[in-house]
Design an enzyme around this catalytic site. Structure first.
Site, PDB file in Angstrom:
ATOM      1  N   GLU A 103       0.819  -1.215   0.000  1.00  0.00           N
ATOM      2  CA  GLU A 103       0.000   0.000   0.000  1.00  0.00           C
ATOM      3  C   GLU A 103       0.854   1.267   0.000  1.00  0.00           C
ATOM      4  O   GLU A 103       1.937   1.307   0.588  1.00  0.00           O
ATOM      5  CB  GLU A 103      -0.945  -0.024   1.208  1.00  0.00           C
ATOM      6  N   CYS A 116       3.516   8.511   1.190  1.00  0.00           N
ATOM      7  CA  CYS A 116       4.019   7.562   2.189  1.00  0.00           C
ATOM      8  C   CYS A 116       4.175   6.215   1.487  1.00  0.00           C
ATOM      9  O   CYS A 116       3.195   5.628   1.032  1.00  0.00           O
ATOM     10  CB  CYS A 116       3.002   7.477   3.333  1.00  0.00           C
ATOM     11  N   CYS A 123       6.039  -6.885   7.462  1.00  0.00           N
ATOM     12  CA  CYS A 123       7.111  -6.381   8.321  1.00  0.00           C
ATOM     13  C   CYS A 123       7.478  -7.464   9.320  1.00  0.00           C
ATOM     14  O   CYS A 123       6.619  -8.203   9.787  1.00  0.00           O
ATOM     15  CB  CYS A 123       6.657  -5.124   9.060  1.00  0.00           C
ATOM     16  N   CYS A 127       5.964  -5.007  16.005  1.00  0.00           N
ATOM     17  CA  CYS A 127       5.591  -3.998  17.008  1.00  0.00           C
ATOM     18  C   CYS A 127       4.152  -4.271  17.441  1.00  0.00           C
ATOM     19  O   CYS A 127       3.278  -4.515  16.605  1.00  0.00           O
ATOM     20  CB  CYS A 127       5.723  -2.583  16.437  1.00  0.00           C
ATOM     21  N   CYS A 130       1.001  -2.234  15.915  1.00  0.00           N
ATOM     22  CA  CYS A 130       0.954  -1.953  14.483  1.00  0.00           C
ATOM     23  C   CYS A 130       0.269  -3.088  13.732  1.00  0.00           C
ATOM     24  O   CYS A 130       0.612  -4.261  13.922  1.00  0.00           O
ATOM     25  CB  CYS A 130       2.381  -1.777  13.956  1.00  0.00           C
ATOM     26  N   CYS A 351      -1.360   5.838   9.974  1.00  0.00           N
ATOM     27  CA  CYS A 351      -0.149   5.142  10.442  1.00  0.00           C
ATOM     28  C   CYS A 351      -0.513   3.810  11.087  1.00  0.00           C
ATOM     29  O   CYS A 351      -1.392   3.754  11.938  1.00  0.00           O
ATOM     30  CB  CYS A 351       0.562   5.944  11.521  1.00  0.00           C
TER      31      CYS A 351
HETATM   32  N1  SAH Z   1       9.177   0.422  10.361  1.00  0.00           N
HETATM   33  C1  SAH Z   1       9.309   1.847  10.321  1.00  0.00           C
HETATM   34  C2  SAH Z   1       8.304   2.577   9.434  1.00  0.00           C
HETATM   35  C3  SAH Z   1       6.860   2.162   9.405  1.00  0.00           C
HETATM   36  S1  SAH Z   1       5.653   2.722  10.523  1.00  0.00           S
HETATM   37  C4  SAH Z   1       9.293   2.399  11.708  1.00  0.00           C
HETATM   38  O1  SAH Z   1       9.048   1.649  12.650  1.00  0.00           O
HETATM   39  O2  SAH Z   1       9.574   3.587  11.887  1.00  0.00           O
HETATM   40  C5  SAH Z   1       5.547   4.443  10.547  1.00  0.00           C
HETATM   41  C6  SAH Z   1       5.158   4.963  11.944  1.00  0.00           C
HETATM   42  O3  SAH Z   1       3.819   4.610  12.314  1.00  0.00           O
HETATM   43  C7  SAH Z   1       6.060   4.390  13.010  1.00  0.00           C
HETATM   44  O4  SAH Z   1       6.452   5.379  13.916  1.00  0.00           O
HETATM   45  C8  SAH Z   1       5.137   3.390  13.677  1.00  0.00           C
HETATM   46  O5  SAH Z   1       5.583   3.071  14.948  1.00  0.00           O
HETATM   47  C9  SAH Z   1       3.818   4.110  13.653  1.00  0.00           C
HETATM   48  N2  SAH Z   1       2.667   3.246  13.881  1.00  0.00           N
HETATM   49  C10 SAH Z   1       2.559   1.926  13.670  1.00  0.00           C
HETATM   50  N3  SAH Z   1       1.338   1.477  14.032  1.00  0.00           N
HETATM   51  C11 SAH Z   1       0.653   2.534  14.482  1.00  0.00           C
HETATM   52  C12 SAH Z   1      -0.673   2.726  14.976  1.00  0.00           C
HETATM   53  N4  SAH Z   1      -1.531   1.715  15.048  1.00  0.00           N
HETATM   54  N5  SAH Z   1      -1.042   3.969  15.333  1.00  0.00           N
HETATM   55  C13 SAH Z   1      -0.189   5.006  15.229  1.00  0.00           C
HETATM   56  N6  SAH Z   1       1.064   4.899  14.767  1.00  0.00           N
HETATM   57  C14 SAH Z   1       1.485   3.679  14.402  1.00  0.00           C
END
Ligand code: SAH
Length: 377
Positions: A103, A116, A123, A127, A130, A351
């Site tokens: 996406e 973006c 991934c 986390c 996420c 995000c």
């Molecule tokens: N892997 C990279 C980039 C992808 S995520 C990283 O970790 O930076 C981009 C941003 O969105 C990251 O800061 C991530 O932690 C955040 N993110 C992921 N899931 C989210 C959620 N459910 N709500 C808000 N931010 C989120």
């Protein structure tokens, strides 16, 4: 020329020019007995005019056009889904040649247009907050798959009558961890920054990482683009839970790497610290105080991201009062702190909501701790 809308098409033997940086393109033309300057001509047609048909490249001789059609191609994935949010945010799901779907999100604002983009299919970082993590990990994107996202977005926006200046900022914050696909990502950045291609300013290209330290060190020597760190917690115990990569690269080492990175940047540069606001988990004023201490001496801008919920996440979004209190606390300590606006959540484009579709789940349970990642860096 074929822009491959056939999702079952196999990559062919012709080289895809979409993923070639200037150096590689020059070498390609030299290997054909041509002058290296051909590279800049083709880069312009390709990335500035979005032309995929060699016969339309009018400053290239007929003979050369035919030769290129034989040896090379310009192929982008098929747009599987195209969604527009009520706030103008646009999300494209792109189907890759192997059936995987990634996406890409375009976020228009008054003074800028941010694209973006994704760097991996799924991934591996896992986390806990996420939704991409729930998909597991399939594979790295190739340079042309990374490039295809800006190429297609620019082409589609242009065809709709918007100006080519629509995409002013690029963030590697889509699916995946860009610093675990280092080689392909830095070569893609070459093309984002090249004046003959997208000509984006270094300050407007942001690499977001959960903190893959060896790759951060390498990036500092390769490109002085904007770096964003997904910090999210102020102590190792909580960060191990939220961002399991922390077990490999703990906070102390990560902060030291941030300082090293900034030593190589221009004096006024700032690192972006991303901090997701999770109700009752990391949004207390004590956390804000600890964050101030942690960031002491580092030139930063803090980006507070209200958590974007998804089914079964187990987390709640911090109240807007809690987010504002947190912001004020940091602000009073002299730290520039912005609250990231939620964009496109009606189309799951915010995000952490990008999920795509993974066809090959065989590597689903693979984790970053496996030596494979260690060796790749
Ligand atoms: N892997 C990279 C980039 C992808 S995520 C990283 O970790 O930076 C981009 C941003 O969105 C990251 O800061 C991530 O932690 C955040 N993110 C992921 N899931 C989210 C959620 N459910 N709500 C808000 N931010 C989120």
């Amino acid at each position: 020329m074929n822009t491959s809308t056939d999702s079952t098409a196999k990559p062919n033997a012709r080289v895809n020019l979409l993923g070639m940086n200037r150096q590689e393109m020059e070498a390609f033309f030299v290997s054909l007995g041509e002058k290296p300057f051909r590279a800049s001509q083709i880069l312009k047609w390709l990335h500035q005019q979005h032309i995929a048909d060699f016969s339309q490249m009018t400053n290239v001789s007929k003979a050369m056009q035919l030769r290129l059609a034989e040896l090379a191609c310009i192929e982008a994935p098929e747009v599987a889904v195209d969604q527009l949010s009520v706030d103008g945010t646009r999300k494209w799901a792109l189907r890759l040649h192997d059936g995987n779907v990634i996406e890409t999100v375009f976020i228009p604002e008054d003074d800028r247009g941010t694209l973006c983009i994704s760097s991996q299919v799924g991934c591996a970082l896992d986390c806990s907050f996420c939704s991409t993590a729930r998909q597991g990990f399939s594979r790295n994107l190739t340079v042309d798959e990374i490039l295809a996202q800006i190429w297609l977005a620019g082409k589609l926006l242009k065809e709709e009558g918007r100006s080519g200046r629509n995409i002013t900022n690029l963030v590697l914050m889509g699916m995946g961890e860009p610093m675990l696909n280092y080689e392909n990502v830095v070569r893609a950045i070459d093309i984002f920054l090249d004046d003959f291609a997208y000509g984006l300013s270094k300050r407007r290209v942001t690499v977001s990482t959960a903190g893959v330290i060896p790759a951060m060190d390498r990036l500092a020597d390769r490109h002085d683009v904007q770096l964003a760190i997904s910090l999210h917690a102020v102590n190792d115990e909580l960060r191990n839970e939220l961002v399991p990569l922390n077990k490999k690269y703990p906070l102390k080492d990560l902060l030291a790497a941030c300082h090293r990175f900034m030593e190589k940047q221009p004096a006024r540069a700032r690192i972006t610290i991303e901090y997701v606001m999770l109700d009752g988990v990391n949004d207390n004023l004590k956390d804000a105080q600890a964050l101030i201490k942690l960031l002491n001496g580092l030139s930063v801008m803090v980006n507070l991201i209200p958590f974007n919920p998804f089914p079964g996440s187990g987390y709640k979004t911090s109240s807007s009062d809690a987010v504002k209190r947190f912001q004020t606390k940091l602000h009073d300590a002299g730290i520039t702190t912005v609250i990231r606006k939620k964009r496109g959540d009606d189309i799951d484009a915010a995000c952490g909501q990008l999920v795509g579709k993974i066809t090959d789940r065989s590597r689903r349970t693979e984790k970053f701790i496996t030596p494979r990642f260690g060796m790749r860096l």
